[in-house]
Each structure stands twice: as C-alpha cells, then as structure tokens.
Write an enzyme that holds these catalytic residues in place. Structure first.
Site, short mmCIF file in Angstrom:
data_model
loop_
_atom_site.label_atom_id
_atom_site.label_comp_id
_atom_site.label_asym_id
_atom_site.label_seq_id
_atom_site.Cartn_x
_atom_site.Cartn_y
_atom_site.Cartn_z
N ARG A 101 -16.00 -38.38 18.26
CA ARG A 101 -16.74 -39.64 18.45
C ARG A 101 -15.99 -40.42 19.51
O ARG A 101 -14.84 -40.85 19.28
CB ARG A 101 -16.86 -40.42 17.14
CG ARG A 101 -17.34 -41.83 17.35
CD ARG A 101 -17.78 -42.51 16.09
NE ARG A 101 -19.01 -41.96 15.58
CZ ARG A 101 -19.81 -42.58 14.71
NH1 ARG A 101 -19.51 -43.76 14.26
NH2 ARG A 101 -20.92 -42.00 14.29
N HIS A 128 -26.33 -39.18 20.26
CA HIS A 128 -25.91 -39.05 18.86
C HIS A 128 -26.73 -37.90 18.23
O HIS A 128 -27.61 -38.13 17.40
CB HIS A 128 -26.14 -40.37 18.13
CG HIS A 128 -25.40 -40.51 16.83
ND1 HIS A 128 -24.54 -39.54 16.34
CD2 HIS A 128 -25.40 -41.51 15.90
CE1 HIS A 128 -24.05 -39.95 15.18
NE2 HIS A 128 -24.55 -41.13 14.89
N GLN A 131 -27.19 -37.33 14.35
CA GLN A 131 -28.12 -38.31 13.79
C GLN A 131 -29.56 -37.88 14.06
O GLN A 131 -30.40 -37.90 13.16
CB GLN A 131 -27.85 -39.68 14.43
CG GLN A 131 -28.73 -40.79 13.90
CD GLN A 131 -28.39 -41.14 12.46
OE1 GLN A 131 -27.27 -41.44 12.15
NE2 GLN A 131 -29.38 -41.06 11.57
N ASP A 223 -32.28 -49.74 15.59
CA ASP A 223 -30.81 -49.59 15.56
C ASP A 223 -30.23 -50.93 16.01
O ASP A 223 -30.95 -51.80 16.53
CB ASP A 223 -30.39 -48.45 16.50
CG ASP A 223 -28.88 -48.19 16.49
OD1 ASP A 223 -28.21 -48.62 15.52
OD2 ASP A 223 -28.37 -47.57 17.45
N CYS A 263 -30.43 -45.80 11.63
CA CYS A 263 -29.31 -44.85 11.50
C CYS A 263 -28.15 -45.45 10.69
O CYS A 263 -27.34 -44.71 10.16
CB CYS A 263 -28.84 -44.42 12.87
SG CYS A 263 -28.34 -45.81 13.89
N ARG A 291 -27.57 -36.86 6.33
CA ARG A 291 -26.52 -36.54 7.29
C ARG A 291 -25.63 -35.44 6.71
O ARG A 291 -25.20 -34.53 7.43
CB ARG A 291 -25.65 -37.78 7.61
CG ARG A 291 -26.37 -38.95 8.28
CD ARG A 291 -26.76 -38.64 9.71
NE ARG A 291 -25.66 -38.17 10.53
CZ ARG A 291 -24.76 -38.94 11.14
NH1 ARG A 291 -24.85 -40.26 11.06
NH2 ARG A 291 -23.79 -38.43 11.89
N1 CP Z 1 -25.23 -43.48 11.68
C1 CP Z 1 -23.91 -43.27 11.85
O1 CP Z 1 -23.49 -42.47 12.65
O2 CP Z 1 -23.12 -44.01 11.03
P1 CP Z 1 -21.54 -44.17 11.16
O3 CP Z 1 -21.28 -44.92 12.43
O4 CP Z 1 -21.13 -44.92 9.94
O5 CP Z 1 -20.93 -42.80 11.23
N1 NVA Z 2 -25.91 -47.38 18.57
C1 NVA Z 2 -24.92 -47.48 17.54
C2 NVA Z 2 -25.06 -46.35 16.58
C3 NVA Z 2 -24.10 -46.35 15.42
C4 NVA Z 2 -24.27 -45.15 14.54
C5 NVA Z 2 -23.53 -47.50 18.16
O1 NVA Z 2 -23.30 -46.73 19.10
O2 NVA Z 2 -22.69 -48.29 17.74
#
Ligand code: CP
Ligand code: NVA
Length: 304
Positions: A101, A128, A131, A223, A263, A291
C-alpha cells in the site's frame, strides 16, 4: 513466471470469474484450503493506515496456513532508507508474496518489476484492485449477476473509481460517474474502460449531476472526498464536493431494490449520511467482509 496483481486491467474475464468463484467457495466453507499456504510468508508493506486490507490479508493468510510480516511506514522506509529496488531484491530472499500500500503507484510497479515473488497492489494513489474485485463479488452476491446492472459512482474520481471502471467495464456493468469539475477520473483509464465496455456490451458515462447518475441505478457507490494523503486540501475539497453527498434524497432516485456501497473508511456526514450508510439499502459491511474471501482467493491464485 511469477504473476502480480497490480490492476484489474491486467486480468482476463476468465481470471476474474475464477477469482470470484474461488472466493465464493471459500466463503461457503472457510476451512477450505486451510493448509494450502503452509510455510509461506506474506509481507505487508503499508505506507498508509489500513483496517480492512491489512486485517483481511493477515487473517486470510493465517486461515490458509501461512504467516505474515507487517512492515509499516517506519519499518523499511520504502525509497528513503534504501531504494525500492534493493528492498524488492532483499525481501524476495525471505518472503513468498507481498501486498504493498503506497502513495505513488510507481512504487508498486518498481516493487513488482524487481521482486522475484508476486506483488499485490493493496492500494496506490492510482488504483485499488483488491477492493474492485471484492466489489464485483459483493454485487454478484446481491444480484446473482453482473452484466446489465448499472452502478452509479458519486464523488471523487480517485483510486477506487479507477479500479471500479476496469471492474465494471470488463464484466458488462454499466457505470455512471458524477464528479465535480476538476475531479474527474484519469482520462486514459476512462478511454480504456470505454473500449473494454464496448467489448462487454456495456457503457461508461460521465455526468456532472449526481441525480442524473443515480437515476434508476442498481448500485450507488461513494468514497471519501479526502483520500489518504490529501488532508492538506481538506477545506477546498469539502467546498468543491458539497453537492455530491449520498443522502436519502439521492437514494430515492435509484431503483427501489438498489444497494449502497462504500469501500470504507467512511467520513460520515461528508460523502454519505448516517441515515443512508446505516439504512436498509446499505451493504457496506458485507462488502467489507468480502474483502477477506477475495484476498484468500487472490493469494491462492498467485501462490498455487
Ligand atoms: N477499503 C479499504 O481498503 O479499507 P482500509 O483502508 O481500511 O484497508
Ligand atoms: N480513496 C481512499 C480509499 C481508502 C480505502 C483513499 O485512498 O484514501
């Protein structure tokens, strides 16, 4: 040759179907393949916080007999303490697979290019994919089909919507996106999604009005307006997005049997009201649960 999961764009329809089928089998019987990844180690390189992605990969790996090593922002210091390339080379000597990440999408690409093990994109600023796959699984679970449904995304043209664009256009879901001016999804991804949708017999539409997006939709999706790393722009974003809230009025424009997806994490009261996210149309916690089943399917597909 090792296989990565960087983008849903790189998956064939057949591969997507197989991941969804495997996730369904794992959800029906969580003990399935319970020792399949015995002796395998998954590295979790997280430059940003996470609840769902981190915990579902950690628990999923445990349920499959494997083990995880969490590497947070202060551990390996991607690209700061040593180059991403050297990190990829070193970790390839210890681990069997990585979830990364990152802020920069390029960091995920650099890890994948230099690692000799599979690399899974656990969210970058561009995409992502885990997701998006879990969202396909959840939509199919609710409607028993994907093709021909209409998903309306209301909000920021961000990483989540980019993966949804690939997910929808590969599987024949019509997708409508309503964003404020200046917050549209990436142009190249839109072009690619429109091409893919042509092959799948579906549509990709951009609209500037949230009501137009929601009209008659099967799925309403939103989101956060302020993604991780965008906090300095909070004030401006709150102002620019104020007309793009998912509230009961907007929900009333969708089909009566429509579902609401997010999400998560949600910024309640900003992009979505409590009434909607806690209401009868909301499937956000099924979405979060799924997930886990999808991550297990992804791990099995890449490691066996
Ligand atoms: N939706 C998602 O990826 O959640 P987190 O940021 O908590 O991993
Ligand atoms: N768009 C959000 C998604 C979190 C799962 C971010 O990148 O913070």
């Amino acid at each position: 040759m090792k296989k990565d999961l960087i983008s849903i764009k790189d998956l064939s329809i057949d591969e997507i179907d197989k991941i969804l089928e495997l996730a369904q089998a794992l959800k029906s019987d969580p003990s399935l393949y319970y020792e399949k990844l015995k002796g395998k180690s998954l590295g979790l390189i997280f430059q940003k916080p996470s609840n769902r992605t981190r915990v579902s990969f950690d628990v999923g790996m445990y349920q499959l007999g494997g083990h995880t090593v969490y590497l947070g922002p202060d551990d390996i210091k991607l690209g700061v303490r040593e180059t991403t390339k050297d990190i990829a080379h070193t970790l390839s000597r210890y681990l069997d697979i990585i979830v990364a990440r990152t802020f920069l999408h390029q960091d995920v690409l650099d890890l994948a290019e230099n690692a000799t093990m599979p690399v899974i994109n656990g969210l970058s600023d561009l995409l992502h994919p885990c997701q998006g796959l879990a969202d396909l699984f959840t939509i199919k679970e609710k409607f028993s089909k994907l093709k021909g449904l209409t998903l309306a995304f209301i909000g920021d043209g961000n990483n989540v919507v980019h993966s949804l664009l690939y997910a929808a256009s590969k599987t024949g879901i019509n997708i409508r996106i309503a964003t404020p001016a200046g917050y549209e999804p990436d142009k190249d991804i839109l072009i690619q999604a429109k091409e893919l949708a042509k092959d799948a017999g579906s549509t990709v539409e951009e609209v500037s009005d949230k009501d137009e997006a929601a009209a008659g939709a099967d799925v309403l999706y939103t989101d956060v307006w302020i993604s991780m790393g965008q906090e300095p722009d909070r004030k401006k974003r709150l102002k620019d997005f104020h007309n793009f809230k998912l509230d009961s009025e907007l929900l009333a424009k969708a089909k009566p049997e429509s579902v609401v997806m997010h999400c998560l994490p949600a910024h309640r009261g900003e992009e979505v009201t409590d009434e909607v996210i806690d209401g009868p149309h909301s499937i956000v916690f099924d979405q979060a649960e799924n997930r886990l089943h999808i991550q297990k399917a992804i791990l099995l597909k890449l490691l066996t």
